[in-house]
Each structure stands twice: as C-alpha cells, then as structure tokens.
Design an enzyme around this catalytic site. Structure first.
Site, short mmCIF file in Angstrom:
data_model
loop_
_atom_site.label_atom_id
_atom_site.label_comp_id
_atom_site.label_asym_id
_atom_site.label_seq_id
_atom_site.Cartn_x
_atom_site.Cartn_y
_atom_site.Cartn_z
N ARG A 152 -44.19 -13.25 -15.49
CA ARG A 152 -44.21 -14.65 -15.91
C ARG A 152 -43.83 -15.54 -14.73
O ARG A 152 -43.05 -15.13 -13.85
CB ARG A 152 -43.22 -14.89 -17.06
CG ARG A 152 -43.26 -16.33 -17.58
CD ARG A 152 -42.08 -16.69 -18.46
NE ARG A 152 -42.17 -18.09 -18.89
CZ ARG A 152 -41.24 -18.74 -19.55
NH1 ARG A 152 -40.10 -18.14 -19.87
NH2 ARG A 152 -41.40 -20.00 -19.90
N HIS A 153 -44.35 -16.75 -14.71
CA HIS A 153 -44.02 -17.70 -13.63
C HIS A 153 -42.54 -18.05 -13.62
O HIS A 153 -41.81 -17.79 -14.58
CB HIS A 153 -44.86 -18.97 -13.77
CG HIS A 153 -44.62 -19.70 -15.07
ND1 HIS A 153 -43.50 -20.45 -15.32
CD2 HIS A 153 -45.37 -19.76 -16.20
CE1 HIS A 153 -43.56 -20.96 -16.53
NE2 HIS A 153 -44.68 -20.56 -17.09
N HIS A 173 -48.14 -16.23 -17.78
CA HIS A 173 -47.20 -17.01 -18.58
C HIS A 173 -46.34 -16.08 -19.43
O HIS A 173 -46.48 -14.86 -19.35
CB HIS A 173 -47.97 -18.02 -19.42
CG HIS A 173 -48.93 -18.83 -18.61
ND1 HIS A 173 -48.61 -20.07 -18.07
CD2 HIS A 173 -50.21 -18.57 -18.19
CE1 HIS A 173 -49.64 -20.54 -17.38
NE2 HIS A 173 -50.63 -19.66 -17.44
#
Length: 739
Positions: free
Chosen positions: A485-486, A670
């Site tokens: 995930r970012h 995400h």
C-alpha cells in the site's frame, strides 16, 4: 459576543436616588395623572419625583444570577431547543450548548418532542477496568466484534425515558439518593466469573447484589414522577425501569437451553458471539483477574433515540460533501448507521446520521469504523461510591472526544471541513499550522526536516556492484508477488490542504515540515491534486523503510507495476530507492491497479501523464502497454465483486506475461490492493463491500502482503516484510487476509 440581557429604563437612576434619600421629596404632593393642560408645569416635576414602591421588583438581573437556560432564552433560542442543547451537552455551559445549536441548524429532529433515553450504570475504574478493556481489545482482534464491545464496562441499575426539562432534577435526585445510602455500601465488591457457550461475565454475590438493587430502587422511586413512562402506570414503572425487577434470571438470549443463572446483576464480558469462538474467548476470560483493585462509580448517561437499532461508527477521515445528499464528515465525529445497510451496500456508500450535526446523508463506508455505542452518549453525573473516599467527580467517557470541547471549535478545526476553511482567517490558519509544525518538530526524526537528509539516507543503501543488466533471466526458484500500500498521503493528514497551501496565483507554499517541499508540474494544478494527492515526508520515509527492509531480508524485485496515482508512484520509487535499484528498474504504470471506482461517483482523478511523471524525475517504462488503459476506468458503478475481478485479472495477467523470466513481482497500489490482488489467486472468493471495508481499516500505510507459488502451482499467502507502525495508526497483522 453576548447579547444584552436587559436595558435599564430612563427612570431607573432617579428611582435609586429617591430610595437613597426618601425624605428629600416628602413635601411633593402626588396625585393621579391628569391632563397636561390642567397640571401645567407640575406634570414634569411629578414624573421625575415618583416615590419608591412598597415592594420593589428589580428591573435589572445580573448575569451571574441567570441560569444557562435563562441566558439561552435571552439570546433568542426557543425554550425546547435550549433545553435539548443543554441536555445533549451534559449541562456543561452556555457556550457549549449554543455551539451545539449552531451545529444542529440542519437537524430535522431539532423541534420534535423526543424524550432522551437514560441509563444509570455502576462502572468500574482503575486496574479492573484496564484489564476488561485489554480483554475487549484482544477479543476484538482475535475473535471479532461481539455485543459486549458496544458499551462501556458496567452493571446496569435502571433505564428510562425522560423529558429534557427534567435532566437536572434527575441529577439532583441521584446525588441525594447516593449520599443517603453511601454509609451502607461495602468497601469493595466481590465478583464471580460466569462462563457459558453464549455468555461470559462477572456477577455480584447475593448479599452485595441486594445493596446495589436498593440503590437503584430508591432512585427510581424518588425520580419516578419525572420519567416518561408512556402507557405504564405507577405500579408498573419499577418493572419498566429496572431490568431485574421481574425476576432474577438472565435475559433469555444469554442462557443456553435449560440453563438458568441465579444471579441478575452482572458485568458482561462477551455475548452474541459465534459458538466457534467460545474456546478462544474462554481462554481470554481466564486471564482476567476479577479481584483486581477497582473503584466503582454510579453514572447517569443519556443518548439520542436515533442511536436505537443503529450502529455507531467513528469518523476516520474527513469528507467534504459534493452532492446535496452526501454527509460531510469531520474527524472526531460519530455517525449512526444501520448494520444491515453496511453489509448490503452495493457501491461502498451508506446512509448515516452525524452525532455532531444531526444531519443525515450518504457517506463512504471506508471512511468510518465501528466503535462502542456509548462513545456517542452524554455523561451527566459520575459519583464514586465503592473503593473510594466518596469524592464526587464528573468526567468524560474513556477514549472519546471530551464533551467539554466546543463543538463549534471541532467544526472549525476539523481537517477537510469546507466551512471552516472559508471561515478561518489567514492568521488563525497560520497559528494552527505553526502549532502542528511545533508538534512535529518535537516528535519526528531530524531525517524529515530536509530533503538532502533523505537523499543521504538513500545513498547509504548499497547499490549493485555489477554493471549492465540488473538481473540475468530467467530467475530460478519459486515465484512471489509482493503487494504494497502507498505511504501517508497529504490530504488525509492535513485535510483540505490545497485551500491554504496555494495563494491566489496558484503558487504552492509549504505550511508544515511534513508537507512536500515542492510539487511536480502537472496540468490542471492545483485542482488536479484534489483527487491525486502526493505523499507527506513521513510517507516517503515509510516507503524507504520498506525498501530497506526488503534489501536487508535479501528480497530481490524483478518486475514492478504501479497504480497511476501520484502517491503510489512516489511510494514505488522510494521502495526501489531503499532497495538500491531505482535507477535500474523502470516502473510499469498499470491503471488496472487503481482502487475501487465506486468511491469516485463525482468523477475520476486526472492522473499525471507519463511525460509529466518523467519530467518530475520518476523512472518509468514508456514502452509498457497497460492491461487496462486509463480510458477504460469510467464505470463508477463498479460493484465490489467486479473490483476484485479487475485486480485479480491484472495480477494473473502480470504473472502470466512474466512467467518466462520468473522472479518476484512488486505491485504498488492502495489499501484494498493487498487483498484484491491476492484473494482469488489463493482460492478465496471476492469479499462483500462491508467485509472489504473491515479489512482495509486494518491495513496501515505501506503495509505489505505476499503470495508464493508452491511446487504444485498453487499460490498461498506467506509472511511479508515487517510492518511500519507509528502513533496514530494500528499495528498491521498480515494474517487478517487469511480470514
């Protein structure tokens, strides 16, 4: 500013003179008023020299002698609204009540006659409370939500409905009853554990139970004339208000078939849980020491009747409504939503009601998280009775925003609030930013202060010594897919940051050390950053730490694919920096890895083009042909099942196209990507929107998941690199994806 409470009449000062010197004007003859033409000049004199009244009534009231209700009435609020505001805010002052009224201007129930629901609880504090809270945290993490998590730890004494005008008399009655019975209370309470396949709790001994029941019955008897008993007569009011009045058995839903519990007053630890969780919960209950020191408090709570049959969720992220039927979300608020609508939502949106404003509208499910219903209750009185010297106190609920904070202040300072940003002046905005900056300077590493410090950190990572191609294909060994995930995003950290970071000429100004020093050039700026925001400096560091952890673990990355979101491209770049291969590993931008389209009903983001990203310094593969191009991502009515299918297709296609070369694939996307890209690969079925929302709330920034191909060609989840944890986000456990 307060409105004037009274205006003195012109004769007031003259009356004071007359009262102070009554003998001065005794010779003046006072007659009934006559027409001026008869009295002549004496008319003016007699009007000036009126005698003092026998029983004078003050024409001026001092504000210090006015009750909060009287002040609100003087301010122009209707009585029923003023009473409702005072009760909802726990009678904690005029300022808070007036703020509540201003916040509830769009509340459609503001003028309805709806008596609030009240409960009187006996609540533990101290070491025993801490043990129960720790048990609930563990059981929630390991076994999921059960009915006990919905309330503060308590023993129920009574419950009833009451009009807003009777709240303060209720508090007075409670104080009188408690003080009259205080000498008869024991110095401590003895609790026994009770465990069955569908209920677990702590019970009072029979003798002590009678003393506590006496307290509840005395209160109900003294205050019964204040209750809204509906159709019940006086003889039935005791049974209505006291849940244990009609018998001494547990409610039927607590008891297994043929089982009868002989004790009624109890503190619930767990109920309404699946039978499969019984062994694990039983083991956790055994660790609770019911003999731990404790102070017991009698507390009077009330709640909005709209909570009934709804779940209470806390707001995780702010949301500015873009359509009239959307609900604006402010961090620190609670919303009431129906549980069945959460599970059946087709698009990730659900209708809810705001605790802060009373307004109703639609909101994204992934912006909220379920919490205890009692977090949204109002505490009116708390009186220590057992295990203490008898001192009185009033305090707010544990783990909830203090009720004494100004509601209006919460609105103005909630990040992401459109109204607050428009209302705040430049100076107040700067003050808030300087305060946040000072906090960050006191708590963050010096590495975050300068970009050159980050560059120095990257330089410490060893680069591959060999020249030419980075890897020699094909790569031998089992294949692996790592999903990340970012990192921390600017908008979730600073709210509506664009409004106060860009001047009238659209020039970016850094307002906080955790904000980017500069922003890349792109079309449509600054508005194009609204739905495609950058990372904070903390987010950049998080990504770098993940890359360094991979490097330290001997993990090699051979293929890199990334969502087109700027925050994902930055995360991917910094992971490769941490691995020491950023210059040698171009990133493949894959729009198919973007998050659920149903969260973008009002329009998709306009991502930066490949040329814009390259100009900004990102190393991209311009020859890559995406599996799903940007133009195909237009269906904002995409179902959750379709979202899982899209990401599963992308993942499987990437595995197939890189099969000949072998090696490890890195996917950067995400929060949901960790599950949507691996779920069907390991044989799991797509989750519902509600299940997915529950999962992603437990996936902090820069968390990772990993799947590995076995000898038989089957893929399975394996332990990824260790998570990045920090204050303000939960600890990530990759095993939640196994559920």
């Amino acid at each position: 500013m307060w409105w004037p409470i009274w205006t003195a009449p012109p004769l007031d000062r003259q009356r004071q003179v007359l009262r102070a010197e009554p003998n001065k004007y005794r010779t003046v003859a006072i007659h009934r008023p006559q027409p001026p033409k008869i009295l002549g000049i004496h008319h003016t004199m007699m009007a000036t020299l009126l005698p003092p009244r026998k029983n004078p009534t003050p024409t001026k009231l001092s504000r210090q002698h006015l009750s909060p209700l009287q002040i609100l009435l003087q301010m122009g609020f209707p009585k029923h609204r003023a009473e409702k505001a005072l009760v909802a805010t726990g009678h904690r002052g005029v300022q808070l009540a007036s703020d509540w009224l201003l916040a509830h201007v769009n509340d459609t129930t503001l003028d309805l006659d709806r008596p609030r629901e009240y409960v009187v609880y006996l609540c533990p504090t101290g070491p025993l409370y801490e043990q129960i809270q720790a048990f609930w945290d563990d059981s929630l993490q390991k076994c999921g939500w059960n009915g006990a998590h919905n309330l503060v730890p308590h023993i129920t004494l009574c419950s009833f409905k009451c009009g807003d005008e009777n709240c303060e008399p209720l508090v007075s009655v409670l104080k009188e009853v408690v003080h009259s019975l205080l000498p008869s209370f024991p110095s401590s309470l003895t609790l026994d554990k009770y465990v069955s396949p569908n209920y677990m709790g702590l019970f009072l001994t029979e003798h002590q139970e009678d003393l506590i029941k006496k307290l509840a019955m005395s209160f109900v008897k003294e205050a019964s004339h204040l209750f809204d008993a509906g159709c019940y007569d006086k003889l039935e009011v005791m049974a209505v208000c006291l849940p244990w009045c009609s018998g001494t058995t547990l409610p039927q839903e607590y008891c297994s078939p043929g089982e009868v519990a002989s004790k009624a007053l109890h503190l619930t630890l767990a109920y309404q849980f699946p039978l499969s969780q019984f062994p694990r919960l039983e083991a956790l209950v055994e660790a609770v020491d019911q003999r731990a020191p404790v102070t017991w408090e009698v507390r009077l709570y009330s709640r909005d009747t709209r909570i009934h049959n709804n779940e209470v969720h806390k707001v995780l992220y702010s949301h500015v409504s873009r359509d009239p039927d959307e609900l604006e979300l402010l961090i620190g608020d609670f919303v009431y939503v129906k549980g069945d609508s959460l599970a059946s939502s087709p698009d990730g949106w659900v209708e809810g009601t705001s605790w802060l404003t009373g307004s109703t509208g639609f909101l994204p499910i992934n912006y909220i998280e379920r919490t205890a219903e009692s977090d949204a209750w109002t505490l009116h009185k708390s009186i220590p009775v057992i295990g203490t010297s008898g001192r009185e106190c009033v305090e707010s609920l544990p783990n909830r925003p203090p009720i004494s904070l100004s509601l209006l202040n919460l609105i103005e300072n909630s990040e992401g609030s459109r109204r607050s940003t428009e209302a705040l002046s430049e100076s107040s905005s700067m003050d808030r930013l300087h305060s946040r900056q000072a906090s960050l300077e006191a708590t963050q590493s010096p590495l975050l202060h300068k970009q050159e410090d980050l560059d120095a950190l990257y330089a410490k990572v060893k680069k591959p010594k060999k020249e030419g191609p980075l890897y020699q294909f094909p790569i031998k060994g089992p294949r692996k897919v790592i999903v990340v995930r970012h990192g921390e995003r600017v908008d979730f950290t600073f709210g509506d940051w664009i409004r106060f970071c860009f001047d009238e000429a659209d020039h970016y100004q850094r307002r906080d050390l955790n904000m980017p020093e500069s922003l890349p050039e792109r079309a449509g700026a600054p508005h194009s950053f609204y739905k495609d925001c950058p990372l904070t400096h903390v987010g950049l560091l998080q990504a770098t730490l993940v890359g360094r952890a991979m490097h330290a673990s001997g993990i090699e990355v051979h293929h890199v694919f990334c969502s087109p979101s700027l925050r994902c491209v930055q995360t991917c770049t910094n992971i490769l920096q941490g691995l020491g291969i950023a210059e040698h590993m171009p990133i493949n931008i894959e729009p198919g890895l973007f998050e659920w389209l149903a969260w973008y009903h009002d329009g998709m983001p306009v991502w930066m083009t490949l040329d814009e990203l390259s100009t900004a310094g990102f190393n991209l593969n311009h020859s890559y042909d995406p599996l799903i191009c940007r133009e195909e991502l237009k269906d904002t009515h995409e179902s959750c099942e379709q979202y899982y299918g899209r990401n599963a297709y992308v993942t499987q296609s990437i595995i197939n196209t890189t099969q000949a070369q072998g090696g490890t694939v890195l996917l950067v996307g995400h929060a949901a990507t960790l599950d949507t890209c691996t779920r069907q690969l390991v044989g799991g079925a797509p989750r519902s929107a509600h299940e997915m929302s529950s999962i992603i709330k437990k996936i902090p920034y820069c968390s990772t998941s990993a799947v590995e191909e076995g000898p038989s060609g089957h893929w399975s989840l394996v332990e990824p690199v260790r998570p990045v944890s920090n204050t303000g986000q939960p600890h990530y456990d990759w095993r939640i994806l196994l559920s």
